[in-house]
Design a protein around this motif. Structure first.
Motif, PDB file in Angstrom:
ATOM      1  N   GLN A   2       4.656   0.944   6.484  1.00 45.80           N
ATOM      2  CA  GLN A   2       5.115   2.181   5.835  1.00 45.80           C
ATOM      3  C   GLN A   2       4.415   3.393   6.448  1.00 45.80           C
ATOM      4  O   GLN A   2       5.046   4.400   6.754  1.00 45.80           O
ATOM      5  CB  GLN A   2       4.801   2.128   4.333  1.00 45.80           C
ATOM      6  N   LEU A   3       3.129   3.246   6.604  1.00 41.41           N
ATOM      7  CA  LEU A   3       2.322   4.343   7.127  1.00 41.41           C
ATOM      8  C   LEU A   3       2.779   4.724   8.535  1.00 41.41           C
ATOM      9  O   LEU A   3       2.938   5.901   8.863  1.00 41.41           O
ATOM     10  CB  LEU A   3       0.855   3.892   7.136  1.00 41.41           C
ATOM     11  N   LYS A   4       3.026   3.710   9.337  1.00 42.28           N
ATOM     12  CA  LYS A   4       3.469   3.974  10.708  1.00 42.28           C
ATOM     13  C   LYS A   4       4.815   4.691  10.725  1.00 42.28           C
ATOM     14  O   LYS A   4       5.058   5.548  11.565  1.00 42.28           O
ATOM     15  CB  LYS A   4       3.604   2.660  11.469  1.00 42.28           C
ATOM     16  N   GLU A   5       5.631   4.320   9.772  1.00 42.92           N
ATOM     17  CA  GLU A   5       6.954   4.926   9.732  1.00 42.92           C
ATOM     18  C   GLU A   5       6.877   6.367   9.223  1.00 42.92           C
ATOM     19  O   GLU A   5       7.545   7.267   9.730  1.00 42.92           O
ATOM     20  CB  GLU A   5       7.836   4.079   8.809  1.00 42.92           C
ATOM     21  N   LEU A   6       6.019   6.583   8.217  1.00 41.26           N
ATOM     22  CA  LEU A   6       5.960   7.903   7.577  1.00 41.26           C
ATOM     23  C   LEU A   6       5.094   8.887   8.357  1.00 41.26           C
ATOM     24  O   LEU A   6       5.280  10.093   8.266  1.00 41.26           O
ATOM     25  CB  LEU A   6       5.373   7.762   6.166  1.00 41.26           C
ATOM     26  N   PHE A  41      -7.819   0.890  -7.497  1.00 42.31           N
ATOM     27  CA  PHE A  41      -6.853   0.351  -6.551  1.00 42.31           C
ATOM     28  C   PHE A  41      -5.496   0.199  -7.231  1.00 42.31           C
ATOM     29  O   PHE A  41      -4.460   0.617  -6.710  1.00 42.31           O
ATOM     30  CB  PHE A  41      -7.358  -1.008  -6.049  1.00 42.31           C
ATOM     31  N   LYS A  42      -5.522  -0.367  -8.433  1.00 42.24           N
ATOM     32  CA  LYS A  42      -4.264  -0.554  -9.167  1.00 42.24           C
ATOM     33  C   LYS A  42      -3.640   0.792  -9.525  1.00 42.24           C
ATOM     34  O   LYS A  42      -2.432   0.978  -9.414  1.00 42.24           O
ATOM     35  CB  LYS A  42      -4.509  -1.377 -10.430  1.00 42.24           C
ATOM     36  N   GLY A  43      -4.502   1.726  -9.946  1.00 42.42           N
ATOM     37  CA  GLY A  43      -4.017   3.062 -10.281  1.00 42.42           C
ATOM     38  C   GLY A  43      -3.329   3.712  -9.091  1.00 42.42           C
ATOM     39  O   GLY A  43      -2.274   4.343  -9.219  1.00 42.42           O
ATOM     40  N   THR A  44      -3.925   3.523  -7.936  1.00 40.66           N
ATOM     41  CA  THR A  44      -3.366   4.104  -6.717  1.00 40.66           C
ATOM     42  C   THR A  44      -2.013   3.452  -6.405  1.00 40.66           C
ATOM     43  O   THR A  44      -1.047   4.117  -6.058  1.00 40.66           O
ATOM     44  CB  THR A  44      -4.341   3.897  -5.538  1.00 40.66           C
ATOM     45  N   ARG A  45      -1.977   2.153  -6.597  1.00 38.66           N
ATOM     46  CA  ARG A  45      -0.739   1.421  -6.329  1.00 38.66           C
ATOM     47  C   ARG A  45       0.380   1.884  -7.267  1.00 38.66           C
ATOM     48  O   ARG A  45       1.535   2.026  -6.854  1.00 38.66           O
ATOM     49  CB  ARG A  45      -1.008  -0.076  -6.518  1.00 38.66           C
ATOM     50  N   ASP A  46       0.000   2.149  -8.525  1.00 41.20           N
ATOM     51  CA  ASP A  46       0.997   2.621  -9.493  1.00 41.20           C
ATOM     52  C   ASP A  46       1.626   3.945  -9.068  1.00 41.20           C
ATOM     53  O   ASP A  46       2.767   4.246  -9.405  1.00 41.20           O
ATOM     54  CB  ASP A  46       0.348   2.808 -10.880  1.00 41.20           C
ATOM     55  N   LEU A  47       0.840   4.743  -8.359  1.00 49.57           N
ATOM     56  CA  LEU A  47       1.342   6.054  -7.938  1.00 49.57           C
ATOM     57  C   LEU A  47       2.566   5.935  -7.023  1.00 49.57           C
ATOM     58  O   LEU A  47       3.341   6.875  -6.887  1.00 49.57           O
ATOM     59  CB  LEU A  47       0.242   6.835  -7.197  1.00 49.57           C
ATOM     60  N   LEU A  48       2.692   4.783  -6.389  1.00 47.66           N
ATOM     61  CA  LEU A  48       3.811   4.587  -5.465  1.00 47.66           C
ATOM     62  C   LEU A  48       5.164   4.740  -6.154  1.00 47.66           C
ATOM     63  O   LEU A  48       6.149   5.136  -5.532  1.00 47.66           O
ATOM     64  CB  LEU A  48       3.737   3.192  -4.827  1.00 47.66           C
ATOM     65  N   GLU A  49       5.153   4.433  -7.451  1.00 47.42           N
ATOM     66  CA  GLU A  49       6.404   4.504  -8.195  1.00 47.42           C
ATOM     67  C   GLU A  49       6.946   5.934  -8.167  1.00 47.42           C
ATOM     68  O   GLU A  49       6.296   6.861  -8.655  1.00 47.42           O
ATOM     69  CB  GLU A  49       6.146   4.074  -9.640  1.00 47.42           C
ATOM     70  N   GLY A  50       8.059   6.117  -7.568  1.00 49.31           N
ATOM     71  CA  GLY A  50       8.643   7.459  -7.459  1.00 49.31           C
ATOM     72  C   GLY A  50       8.075   8.255  -6.309  1.00 49.31           C
ATOM     73  O   GLY A  50       8.489   9.373  -6.049  1.00 49.31           O
ATOM     74  N   ALA A  51       7.074   7.718  -5.621  1.00 48.32           N
ATOM     75  CA  ALA A  51       6.509   8.444  -4.469  1.00 48.32           C
ATOM     76  C   ALA A  51       6.369   7.469  -3.303  1.00 48.32           C
ATOM     77  O   ALA A  51       5.352   7.431  -2.630  1.00 48.32           O
ATOM     78  CB  ALA A  51       5.167   9.055  -4.838  1.00 48.32           C
ATOM     79  N   GLU A  52       7.425   6.700  -3.083  1.00 44.06           N
ATOM     80  CA  GLU A  52       7.375   5.657  -2.048  1.00 44.06           C
ATOM     81  C   GLU A  52       7.220   6.223  -0.654  1.00 44.06           C
ATOM     82  O   GLU A  52       6.864   5.508   0.274  1.00 44.06           O
ATOM     83  CB  GLU A  52       8.638   4.778  -2.099  1.00 44.06           C
ATOM     84  N   LYS A  53       7.511   7.512  -0.503  1.00 39.33           N
ATOM     85  CA  LYS A  53       7.420   8.116   0.826  1.00 39.33           C
ATOM     86  C   LYS A  53       6.123   8.903   1.013  1.00 39.33           C
ATOM     87  O   LYS A  53       6.010   9.742   1.890  1.00 39.33           O
ATOM     88  CB  LYS A  53       8.626   9.049   1.067  1.00 39.33           C
ATOM     89  N   CYS A  54       5.168   8.656   0.120  1.00 38.09           N
ATOM     90  CA  CYS A  54       3.924   9.439   0.192  1.00 38.09           C
ATOM     91  C   CYS A  54       2.890   8.688   1.037  1.00 38.09           C
ATOM     92  O   CYS A  54       2.317   7.688   0.617  1.00 38.09           O
ATOM     93  CB  CYS A  54       3.387   9.690  -1.209  1.00 38.09           C
ATOM     94  N   LYS A  55       2.627   9.205   2.224  1.00 39.69           N
ATOM     95  CA  LYS A  55       1.755   8.481   3.154  1.00 39.69           C
ATOM     96  C   LYS A  55       0.320   8.366   2.635  1.00 39.69           C
ATOM     97  O   LYS A  55      -0.391   7.416   2.935  1.00 39.69           O
ATOM     98  CB  LYS A  55       1.763   9.154   4.517  1.00 39.69           C
ATOM     99  N   TRP A  56      -0.099   9.347   1.834  1.00 38.71           N
ATOM    100  CA  TRP A  56      -1.491   9.348   1.357  1.00 38.71           C
ATOM    101  C   TRP A  56      -1.783   8.109   0.526  1.00 38.71           C
ATOM    102  O   TRP A  56      -2.898   7.593   0.554  1.00 38.71           O
ATOM    103  CB  TRP A  56      -1.778  10.605   0.540  1.00 38.71           C
ATOM    104  N   ILE A  57      -0.772   7.648  -0.209  1.00 37.26           N
ATOM    105  CA  ILE A  57      -1.011   6.481  -1.068  1.00 37.26           C
ATOM    106  C   ILE A  57      -1.265   5.240  -0.201  1.00 37.26           C
ATOM    107  O   ILE A  57      -2.211   4.485  -0.446  1.00 37.26           O
ATOM    108  CB  ILE A  57       0.190   6.262  -2.010  1.00 37.26           C
ATOM    109  N   TYR A  58      -0.451   5.072   0.844  1.00 33.43           N
ATOM    110  CA  TYR A  58      -0.648   3.908   1.708  1.00 33.43           C
ATOM    111  C   TYR A  58      -1.996   3.975   2.429  1.00 33.43           C
ATOM    112  O   TYR A  58      -2.698   2.984   2.583  1.00 33.43           O
ATOM    113  CB  TYR A  58       0.498   3.814   2.734  1.00 33.43           C
TER     114      TYR A  58
END
Lengths: 338, 364
Positions: free
Chosen positions: B343-347, B295-312
């Motif tokens: 975020q997901l709804k927006e993306l 879960f934490k690893g997945t959350r870290d992926l957000l860094e630099g990929a804030e627009k990536c819907k798969w992470i959310y």
């Protein structure tokens, strides 16, 4: 009688599609009517092995378009009966061997034409013969079905067999519990289904598996949310649907994906407007017919599945389609309740 | 079946008189050949000559399934004839081919060869795979095991070639599973390990090959079972796979194939009803630790990929699983869930209905 051959010729180039596209009902009707008159094209002859299915695609499309009588009924019926084989199945064309796929198409056409009685007048006990042909193709151990006497097994044939039997009120001839078990064994971790146990999930296989569950009255066996999630991810930014992750969109998946979503009650998990607009853009606005993607050649297969998809999306002006039987809802209700 | 991916000409194509005449001539040629073959079939002509005629016609139109059926009837007759000519005198039990078997082997090998160029031209034609499968079944029924094995081994290199040309070919991957199952049966071995290595190779060539990820996921339990792996080995495998996929996710978090595999591994931490984990003896606290780490690893992926819907999407899915394991949740707040969903709804506006349903389900 052929409704297969003849991708639409010509049409418009890229960029000319998107200006206010609408459903070209008359053009599609004319396109389907023209298909039998293309004997001067090599494709007409090279697609003989699809004739009966071609009639099913064309006839169903015409019903959805609100022109059920646009083709001569007597000719269709005569042709279908001429494809009946001694073993109880139907071939794709006269002289072609019987096969499950064409047997289903033939039954669908007979039912749509409301011609089962006329069929039995010409082929005494014809319905029973068809039922026997189908039932004999079930592997009683695994529940799977072969397509013909040569033995290739596939969930397409299981679904086709059950569908045809259901239309003939003969489902009791096969072991339905075994079918459900087999479908379950084809389910993947993502909730979707592959062609056989262990095979990657694929939208068209999802349709055959979910359809089997629907016909068996066992939709409870599906992992609804996971499956619907996977199906919803098939929609791409251009509105079209693909068959598997990282593949191109294609109009025929509008059917395989949408019908499955409709059966499990999750049609609202994709963007209907954008899919409608994608299918519209796959039309040939000049000569009628629908292609797999904007700018490609049209054919009756994609015309049928494009229209059936639009019907599920609630397109005004189209008759309602049944998501399991892929036939006009009115026809299915007449048969099942009649 | 239908015209997939054939471009429509930008300008209405009008055939020249010459092209039209040429097409009519081709039609005549095709029709007369077709009539001749059908006449032979109606007469139940099962001769070598008839076989040659079907070769010609089916080369022009491999979708003409009735021809393959006819071809099989002819081949069966030719096999039998050779049997009638004698020669099957007990030698069938040994590895050496009797004269009859030699003929059968020649016929089968020739037909397998004949199919190859057709495959490359029509990689999606079901009837070709069907016929090939039948030929190999016949080889197994009619020829000594060692000869049948040789033929099946040839199939492995064929399917490797096909997949190198189209690495997502559905038939190709299915056929690979068939070939491997057959080779394992004939040799009484388990090939899970070499197949597993094959998926590593294919994935390294293209990370987004979901077919290969899928196959890999299915191989793991077989691989572990085949070497009777103990619980330490099983845990190590799970961790190694997580490392492998995380590396890939850092390379391209926008690739849904990778998320598919990550999800598969996650579901091995938290097995759902009816699906077994390949590490079946995880304790509840191990499950929580693993899930927390991922879960934490997945959350870290957000860094630099804030627009990536798969992470959310993944965060919300894993959060749901986490809540099922540990209702006293310390890992995220309701506010986090709310934020991710927004975020997901927006993306991901294509699936608004799905996210609205999720919102209700999560009671947000």
């Amino acid at each position: 009688m052929s409704l297969v051959a003849g991708p639409g010729r010509g049409g418009l180039g890229d960029g000319q599609f998107s200006q206010n596209p609408k459903l070209c009902v008359d053009k599609h009707v004319a396109y389907i009517q023209s298909l039998d008159q293309r004997r001067d094209e090599l494709d007409y002859w090279l697609t003989e092995h699809l004739r009966v299915s071609g009639i099913y695609w064309g006839l169903t499309a015409l019903h959805l378009l609100g022109h059920p009588d646009a083709l001569p009924r007597d000719d269709l019926l005569k042709y279908i009966i001429s494809c009946f084989c001694d073993d109880g199945g139907f071939g794709a064309a006269p002289g072609h061997d019987s096969h499950m796929l064409y047997t289903l198409s033939a039954v669908q056409v007979l039912v749509t034409l409301d011609a089962l009685e006329e069929f039995e007048q010409q082929i005494p006990r014809g319905k029973d013969k068809i039922g026997r042909f189908i039932a004999d193709l079930q592997n009683r151990e695994s529940g799977t079905f072969a397509g013909d006497r040569w033995g290739e097994e596939d969930t397409r044939f299981m679904f086709a067999g059950l569908l045809a039997l259901s239309l003939l009120h003969l489902k009791h001839l096969v072991d339905i519990d075994k079918c459900v078990q087999y479908v379950k064994s084809c389910q993947n971790f993502d909730g979707a289904y592959g062609v056989s146990p262990g095979a990657e999930s694929h939208s068209a296989r999802v349709y055959t598996c979910v359809g089997t569950l629907a016909l068996a009255g066992r939709l409870d066996a599906a992992d609804t949310d996971a499956l619907a999630g996977w199906l919803s991810e098939r929609q791409l930014p251009n509105g079209g649907l693909n068959g598997r992750p990282e593949k191109l969109e294609d109009v025929c998946y509008s059917w395989w994906v949408l019908s499955s979503m409709a059966m499990i009650g999750r049609l609202h998990w994709i963007d209907k407007d954008r899919l409608t607009s994608f299918i519209f853009q796959c039309q040939d606005p000049e000569n009628g017919g629908i292609a797999d993607r904007p700018g490609d050649m049209v054919d009756v297969f994609h015309t049928h599945f494009g229209l059936a998809g639009l019907s599920l999306l609630g397109q005004p002006g189209l008759a309602e389609v049944d998501p399991t039987y892929c036939m006009p809802k009115q026809v299915v209700e007449r048969v099942l309740n009649g | 079946m239908a015209s997939h991916g054939v471009s429509r000409p930008a300008v209405a194509a009008v055939k020249s008189e010459q092209a039209r005449r040429q097409e009519l001539a081709e039609i005549e040629k095709y029709k007369s050949l077709s009539e001749l073959v059908n006449k032979k079939k109606a007469e139940n002509d099962l001769s070598l000559d008839a076989l040659d005629l079907t070769t010609k016609l089916v080369s022009l139109n491999p979708e003409y399934y009735t021809l393959w059926n006819y071809r099989r009837l002819i081949l069966l007759r030719l096999f039998e004839q050779e049997q009638g000519n004698g020669g099957s005198t007990g030698s069938e039990a040994t590895d050496a081919l009797s004269p009859r078997q030699q003929v059968v082997e020649e016929l089968i090998t020739a037909d397998l060869q004949f199919l190859i160029p057709l495959f490359f031209k029509n990689p999606k034609c079901y009837w070709l795979w069907n016929h090939r499968d039948w030929l190999l079944q016949q080889a197994q029924a009619q020829l000594p095991p060692v000869t049948a094995l040789k033929l099946w081994q040839g199939e492995l290199s064929l399917v490797g070639k096909m997949l190198s040309l189209d690495s997502r070919n559905f038939h190709g991957w299915g056929y690979r599973r068939t070939v491997i199952a057959k080779l394992e049966q004939l040799q009484d071995t388990n090939m899970a390990e070499s197949e597993f290595e094959y998926t590593t190779k294919v994935i390294k060539a293209s990370l987004s090959n979901f077919s290969a990820w899928h196959y890999r996921g299915n191989l793991i339990p077989r691989l572990l079972d085949s070497c009777q792996a103990d619980s330490t080995t099983r845990r190590k495998r799970l961790n190694d796979e997580f490392k492998f996929i995380e590396q890939a996710l850092w390379t391209d978090p926008y690739d849904q194939s990778l998320w598919g595999y990550h999800q598969l591994l996650i579901l091995n931490i938290v097995p759902t009803a009816g699906r077994q984990s390949f590490v079946s003896d995880l304790t509840n606290s191990e499950r929580l630790d693993l899930l927390e780490r991922e879960f934490k690893g997945t959350r870290d992926l957000l860094e630099g990929a804030e627009k990536c819907k798969w992470i959310y999407q993944a965060l919300l899915q894993y959060a749901e699983l986490y809540l099922e394991l540990d209702a006293s949740n310390r890992l995220f707040t309701t506010q986090d869930l709310r934020h991710w969903l927004d975020q997901l709804k927006e993306l991901d506006t294509l699936r608004t209905g799905r996210w609205n349903d999720l919102e209700k389900k999560l009671n947000l």
